[in-house]
Design a protein around this motif. Structure first.
Motif, PDB file in Angstrom:
ATOM      1  N   ARG A 122       3.015  18.956  31.766  1.00  0.00           N
ATOM      2  CA  ARG A 122       4.426  19.101  32.008  1.00  0.00           C
ATOM      3  C   ARG A 122       5.067  19.613  30.796  1.00  0.00           C
ATOM      4  O   ARG A 122       6.067  20.480  30.707  1.00  0.00           O
ATOM      5  N   TYR A 123       4.644  19.404  29.525  1.00  0.00           N
ATOM      6  CA  TYR A 123       5.260  19.929  28.219  1.00  0.00           C
ATOM      7  C   TYR A 123       4.242  20.760  27.593  1.00  0.00           C
ATOM      8  O   TYR A 123       3.269  20.275  26.812  1.00  0.00           O
ATOM      9  N   GLY A 124       4.374  22.257  27.937  1.00  0.00           N
ATOM     10  CA  GLY A 124       3.404  23.236  27.119  1.00  0.00           C
ATOM     11  C   GLY A 124       3.870  23.685  25.978  1.00  0.00           C
ATOM     12  O   GLY A 124       4.824  22.972  25.185  1.00  0.00           O
ATOM     13  N   PRO A 125       3.256  24.559  25.259  1.00  0.00           N
ATOM     14  CA  PRO A 125       3.496  25.124  23.882  1.00  0.00           C
ATOM     15  C   PRO A 125       4.830  25.571  23.719  1.00  0.00           C
ATOM     16  O   PRO A 125       5.084  25.602  22.662  1.00  0.00           O
ATOM     17  N   GLU A 126       5.655  26.023  24.848  1.00  0.00           N
ATOM     18  CA  GLU A 126       6.966  26.512  24.681  1.00  0.00           C
ATOM     19  C   GLU A 126       7.747  25.447  23.842  1.00  0.00           C
ATOM     20  O   GLU A 126       8.647  25.761  23.183  1.00  0.00           O
ATOM     21  N   TYR A 127       7.527  23.908  24.250  1.00  0.00           N
ATOM     22  CA  TYR A 127       8.396  22.825  23.603  1.00  0.00           C
ATOM     23  C   TYR A 127       8.037  22.889  22.084  1.00  0.00           C
ATOM     24  O   TYR A 127       8.896  22.470  21.223  1.00  0.00           O
ATOM     25  N   GLY A 128       6.801  23.244  21.628  1.00  0.00           N
ATOM     26  CA  GLY A 128       6.575  23.377  20.317  1.00  0.00           C
ATOM     27  C   GLY A 128       7.222  24.487  19.696  1.00  0.00           C
ATOM     28  O   GLY A 128       7.846  24.492  18.291  1.00  0.00           O
ATOM     29  N   HIS A 129       7.342  25.642  20.276  1.00  0.00           N
ATOM     30  CA  HIS A 129       8.001  26.771  19.604  1.00  0.00           C
ATOM     31  C   HIS A 129       9.513  26.440  19.593  1.00  0.00           C
ATOM     32  O   HIS A 129      10.205  26.972  18.614  1.00  0.00           O
ATOM     33  N   LEU A 171      11.060  23.520  19.234  1.00  0.00           N
ATOM     34  CA  LEU A 171      11.095  22.673  17.911  1.00  0.00           C
ATOM     35  C   LEU A 171      10.940  23.351  16.612  1.00  0.00           C
ATOM     36  O   LEU A 171      12.056  23.279  15.964  1.00  0.00           O
ATOM     37  N   ALA A 172      10.129  24.478  16.708  1.00  0.00           N
ATOM     38  CA  ALA A 172      10.063  25.265  15.376  1.00  0.00           C
ATOM     39  C   ALA A 172      11.335  26.116  15.201  1.00  0.00           C
ATOM     40  O   ALA A 172      12.026  26.409  14.338  1.00  0.00           O
ATOM     41  N   LEU A 173      11.892  26.586  16.318  1.00  0.00           N
ATOM     42  CA  LEU A 173      13.102  27.546  16.184  1.00  0.00           C
ATOM     43  C   LEU A 173      14.351  26.718  16.004  1.00  0.00           C
ATOM     44  O   LEU A 173      15.175  27.259  15.149  1.00  0.00           O
ATOM     45  N   ILE A 174      14.414  25.341  16.576  1.00  0.00           N
ATOM     46  CA  ILE A 174      15.964  24.863  16.373  1.00  0.00           C
ATOM     47  C   ILE A 174      15.877  24.257  14.577  1.00  0.00           C
ATOM     48  O   ILE A 174      16.713  24.066  14.148  1.00  0.00           O
ATOM     49  N   ALA A 175      14.590  24.124  14.201  1.00  0.00           N
ATOM     50  CA  ALA A 175      14.338  23.530  12.740  1.00  0.00           C
ATOM     51  C   ALA A 175      14.867  24.768  11.917  1.00  0.00           C
ATOM     52  O   ALA A 175      15.237  24.643  10.832  1.00  0.00           O
ATOM     53  N   LYS A 176      14.409  25.976  12.421  1.00  0.00           N
ATOM     54  CA  LYS A 176      14.739  27.191  11.550  1.00  0.00           C
ATOM     55  C   LYS A 176      16.238  27.614  11.686  1.00  0.00           C
ATOM     56  O   LYS A 176      16.937  27.918  10.718  1.00  0.00           O
ATOM     57  N   LEU A 177      16.744  27.120  12.905  1.00  0.00           N
ATOM     58  CA  LEU A 177      18.508  27.514  12.963  1.00  0.00           C
ATOM     59  C   LEU A 177      19.222  26.217  12.469  1.00  0.00           C
ATOM     60  O   LEU A 177      20.457  26.540  12.490  1.00  0.00           O
ATOM     61  N   ARG A 178      18.808  25.201  12.556  1.00  0.00           N
ATOM     62  CA  ARG A 178      19.481  23.918  12.248  1.00  0.00           C
ATOM     63  C   ARG A 178      20.566  24.109  10.941  1.00  0.00           C
ATOM     64  O   ARG A 178      21.802  23.676  11.137  1.00  0.00           O
ATOM     65  N   PRO A 179      20.100  24.639   9.860  1.00  0.00           N
ATOM     66  CA  PRO A 179      21.248  24.850   8.738  1.00  0.00           C
ATOM     67  C   PRO A 179      22.363  25.804   9.299  1.00  0.00           C
ATOM     68  O   PRO A 179      23.520  25.407   8.749  1.00  0.00           O
ATOM     69  N   LEU A 194      13.604  27.648  27.206  1.00  0.00           N
ATOM     70  CA  LEU A 194      12.297  27.403  27.502  1.00  0.00           C
ATOM     71  C   LEU A 194      11.469  28.312  28.008  1.00  0.00           C
ATOM     72  O   LEU A 194      10.263  28.627  27.574  1.00  0.00           O
ATOM     73  N   ASP A 195      12.077  28.975  29.064  1.00  0.00           N
ATOM     74  CA  ASP A 195      11.479  29.844  30.019  1.00  0.00           C
ATOM     75  C   ASP A 195      10.966  31.310  29.077  1.00  0.00           C
ATOM     76  O   ASP A 195      10.022  31.841  28.994  1.00  0.00           O
ATOM     77  N   LEU A 196      12.127  31.567  28.218  1.00  0.00           N
ATOM     78  CA  LEU A 196      11.927  32.864  27.453  1.00  0.00           C
ATOM     79  C   LEU A 196      10.818  32.236  26.430  1.00  0.00           C
ATOM     80  O   LEU A 196       9.928  33.320  26.154  1.00  0.00           O
ATOM     81  N   LEU A 197      10.550  31.263  25.712  1.00  0.00           N
ATOM     82  CA  LEU A 197       9.577  30.896  24.586  1.00  0.00           C
ATOM     83  C   LEU A 197       8.236  31.103  25.447  1.00  0.00           C
ATOM     84  O   LEU A 197       7.408  31.277  24.854  1.00  0.00           O
ATOM     85  N   LYS A 198       8.107  30.428  26.982  1.00  0.00           N
ATOM     86  CA  LYS A 198       7.118  30.301  27.543  1.00  0.00           C
ATOM     87  C   LYS A 198       6.369  31.636  27.677  1.00  0.00           C
ATOM     88  O   LYS A 198       5.176  31.985  27.766  1.00  0.00           O
ATOM     89  N   ARG A 199       7.265  32.971  27.955  1.00  0.00           N
ATOM     90  CA  ARG A 199       6.958  33.922  28.326  1.00  0.00           C
ATOM     91  C   ARG A 199       6.958  34.894  26.962  1.00  0.00           C
ATOM     92  O   ARG A 199       6.504  36.061  27.100  1.00  0.00           O
ATOM     93  N   GLY A 200       6.922  34.232  25.722  1.00  0.00           N
ATOM     94  CA  GLY A 200       6.722  34.831  24.289  1.00  0.00           C
ATOM     95  C   GLY A 200       7.749  35.523  23.894  1.00  0.00           C
ATOM     96  O   GLY A 200       7.695  36.592  22.872  1.00  0.00           O
ATOM     97  N   LYS A 201       9.049  35.279  24.518  1.00  0.00           N
ATOM     98  CA  LYS A 201      10.218  36.103  24.156  1.00  0.00           C
ATOM     99  C   LYS A 201      10.895  35.332  22.992  1.00  0.00           C
ATOM    100  O   LYS A 201      12.068  34.741  23.264  1.00  0.00           O
ATOM    101  N   ALA A 236      15.033  33.977  22.829  1.00  0.00           N
ATOM    102  CA  ALA A 236      15.268  32.828  22.900  1.00  0.00           C
ATOM    103  C   ALA A 236      16.126  32.277  21.753  1.00  0.00           C
ATOM    104  O   ALA A 236      16.922  31.460  21.800  1.00  0.00           O
ATOM    105  N   GLU A 237      15.972  32.759  20.331  1.00  0.00           N
ATOM    106  CA  GLU A 237      16.716  32.802  19.272  1.00  0.00           C
ATOM    107  C   GLU A 237      18.138  33.094  19.543  1.00  0.00           C
ATOM    108  O   GLU A 237      19.107  32.518  19.113  1.00  0.00           O
ATOM    109  N   GLU A 238      18.118  34.424  20.055  1.00  0.00           N
ATOM    110  CA  GLU A 238      19.538  35.096  20.196  1.00  0.00           C
ATOM    111  C   GLU A 238      20.191  34.312  21.175  1.00  0.00           C
ATOM    112  O   GLU A 238      21.652  34.166  21.037  1.00  0.00           O
ATOM    113  N   ARG A 239      19.724  33.624  22.070  1.00  0.00           N
ATOM    114  CA  ARG A 239      20.310  32.837  23.153  1.00  0.00           C
ATOM    115  C   ARG A 239      21.021  31.509  22.253  1.00  0.00           C
ATOM    116  O   ARG A 239      22.257  30.986  22.895  1.00  0.00           O
TER     117      ARG A 239
END
Length: 212
Positions: free
Chosen positions: A146-153, A155-163, A188-195, A199-202
């Motif tokens: 149910r929760y694939g690697p895209e969820y880890g990506h 999390l890493a992205l929001i940690a980067k953007l949080r400040p 999440l779908d963008l991250l799952k597809r490696g984009k 995803a960051e821009e969204r």
């Protein structure tokens, strides 16, 4: 049984595994993944543990544990195929102040290691209190599906953007609303597809629309 859930930081902490077989190898690998300093007490090691010892990833004490060996350890895993040795080692370690896990006696253990799914800093765990490891594994497989690697990506992205988001959105209520609404299937779908850039821009675009 009442249990207190906790995630431990083990980097550099001294942990011991009594036993050199398959169960011991599983314990050692999870400890090494958490950065622990691992010592293994066993007259013999299976090939996987030998390889880790040869690579300098663990300290091997090639003997059955002796009285006094288990002092100054934070966690001790008793994982031999002999119940009496496991229990004796557990008593010794506990008397020395360690927290103890006994592979064949969950009712006598101080803690249990849950089944887990890890994607980067995202850690999802399932525990049955030692009552049914098979059920814990089954639930872990369902969670992993149910929760694939895209969820880890994510999390890493929001940690980067949080400040950046914190500076853009001035109030706690605005930030809470933003993060709640940003966790959507499209990102999440963008991250799952490696984009990752898309995803960051969204997420950044969502912040612009939410901000003052």
């Amino acid at each position: 049984m009442e249990l207190y859930p906790i995630n431990l930081k083990l980097a550099g902490r001294r942990c011991a595994v009594v036993g050199g077989g398959t169960v011991a190898e599983r314990k050692v690998k999870t400890l090494l993944a958490a950065g622990a300093a691992v010592s293994v007490f066993s007259p013999e090691l299976i090939p996987g543990l030998h390889a880790l010892e040869a690579a300098g990833q663990l300290t091997w004490v090639p003997q059955v544990y002796q009285s006094g060996d288990l002092h100054n350890f934070f966690l001790v895993f008793c994982a031999t195929d002999k119940q009496d040795i496991n229990r004796q080692a557990a008593e010794t370690a506990r008397a020395a102040g360690a927290l103890v896990n006994i592979a064949d006696a969950p009712d006598l253990s101080d803690f249990f290691v849950p089944a887990q799914v890890a994607h980067g800093d995202l850690l999802l765990t399932v525990s049955t209190g030692g009552g049914s490891p098979a059920l814990a594994r089954r639930l872990r497989e369902e969670i992993a599906a149910r929760y694939g690697p895209e969820y880890g990506h994510y999390l890493a992205l929001i940690a980067k953007l949080r400040p950046e988001i914190r500076s853009r959105l001035g109030t706690a209520r605005e930030r809470e609303k933003f993060w709640r609404e940003t966790i959507d299937h499209e990102a999440l779908d963008l991250l799952k597809r490696g984009k990752f850039s898309e995803a960051e821009e969204r997420i950044r675009h969502a912040a612009c629309c939410t901000g003052p």
